[in-house]
Design a protein around this motif. Structure first.
Motif, short mmCIF file in Angstrom:
data_model
loop_
_atom_site.label_atom_id
_atom_site.label_comp_id
_atom_site.label_asym_id
_atom_site.label_seq_id
_atom_site.Cartn_x
_atom_site.Cartn_y
_atom_site.Cartn_z
N ASP A 71 45.48 33.79 -97.42
CA ASP A 71 44.58 33.19 -96.44
C ASP A 71 45.04 31.76 -96.11
O ASP A 71 45.38 30.99 -97.00
CB ASP A 71 43.15 33.15 -96.96
N ALA A 87 43.45 37.10 -100.56
CA ALA A 87 43.00 35.70 -100.51
C ALA A 87 44.16 34.73 -100.72
O ALA A 87 44.13 33.60 -100.22
CB ALA A 87 41.93 35.45 -101.57
N THR A 142 37.45 31.87 -102.03
CA THR A 142 37.18 33.27 -101.72
C THR A 142 37.36 34.15 -102.96
O THR A 142 36.52 35.00 -103.27
CB THR A 142 38.13 33.75 -100.61
#
Length: 326
Positions: A325, A322, A289
């Motif tokens: 995540d 991110a 990402t």
């Protein structure tokens, strides 16, 4: 038209992989063209996105003879058909057109590999932009950047600046320019230390470090200070991209001794050691990402985004998020 201005050579070969030097060569060519013709237009296109007929249209004589600078990027990827079209154009170049070919010096195909020789034979003005990988090369770069803005720096100042900033040429150039302005032209190690004590939290690298650590609030605060003090958008974007890509490369290589990994990864041991620490808490999905975010940001700060400042804020927040995540 300015009578005293010297016209840029109609054929330019920008050879190498150092992005800062490449961008500088293109800017200087455009500036020279606009010194002769203020209306000169810049067109940049990757050779992989260009056909031979489109090239012919780009370089065809203009009805009103306005100046043009045509930049062919990533020319090492050129097709044989397009290379033939370039060679044909070189036999009868158009007035007022400056063709700038940006090439790494390598290439997979015969057309890509031989293009620099074809351009040199045609009389291209060559600007070398090699990657600066050796300490002595970076030291020489710093001295050159200081001289460019009419300053001087002693050896201890050069060493201190590289130690404080690192090897990124954009950061080194920006710091060298600012130091000359702050000191009145004479830079030494103490001036470098004062400069970085006062600005430690507003460099592109500082913003990037906070973002990849997942600290959204601190990253955003540092970014806003950096923007307020005029740190160029592209420097912050480059630092963020470098941090993300370095973590991805080091993570992909697995754990190991930084000194032994340095040759394989092509980066200094200290950078690997730092990335190993930063990689804790990142997983492959989060890194993927973040890689997409910094790739998008690269285009946004180079003209795609209407508001590059907003694009930077969004990217910093997305990279920080991110890391968390799962």
């Amino acid at each position: 038209m300015t009578a005293q201005a010297t016209a840029p050579a109609p054929l330019q070969l920008v050879l190498g992989e150092e992005e800062l030097l490449i961008e500088r060569a293109v800017r200087e060519t455009l500036a020279a063209a606009r010194a002769r013709d203020a209306t000169a237009e810049l067109t940049r296109v990757r050779v992989s996105d260009l056909t031979a007929p489109e090239l012919a249209e780009l370089v065809s004589p203009s009805l009103f003879s306005e100046g043009r600078v045509i930049v062919l990027e990533s020319a090492q990827d050129i097709s044989q058909e397009l290379a033939d079209a370039v060679a044909a154009y070189l036999k009868d170049p158009a007035d007022g057109v400056v063709l700038v070919v940006v090439h790494t010096g390598g290439g997979r195909s015969k057309a890509g590999k031989t293009l620099p020789a074809v351009l040199k034979k045609a009389g291209a003005e060559v600007t070398e932009c090699p990657k600066l990988t050796k300490p002595a090369e970076r030291e020489q770069f710093v001295r050159h950047e200081v001289r460019r803005v009419h300053g001087k720096i002693d050896p201890a100042g050069v060493a201190a600046l590289i130690d404080a900033v690192g090897s990124d040429l954009r950061e080194l150039s920006s710091a060298a320019t600012q130091l000359v302005a702050d000191t009145g032209g004479s830079v030494d190690a103490e001036a470098v230390r004062r400069y970085h004590r006062g600005r430690a939290d507003v460099t592109g690298f500082a913003v990037a470090e906070k973002a990849v650590s997942g600290d959204r609030a601190a990253a955003l605060e540092s970014l806003r200070w950096a923007m307020q003090l005029g740190v160029p958008h592209v420097l912050v974007a480059d630092a963020l991209a470098d941090a993300v890509r370095t973590i991805a490369r080091v993570s992909g290589a697995g754990r190991g001794n930084p000194n032994q990994m340095a040759g394989e990864l092509g980066m200094p041991p200290w950078k690997i050691r730092k990335a190993q620490g930063q990689s804790r808490g990142w997983n492959p999905d989060g890194l993927a990402t973040a890689m997409r975010v910094v790739a998008r940001l690269n285009a946004e700060v180079k003209g795609v985004a209407a508001d590059p400042g907003y694009a930077l804020e969004r990217a910093v927040l997305e990279v920080a998020a991110a890391k968390g995540d799962r």
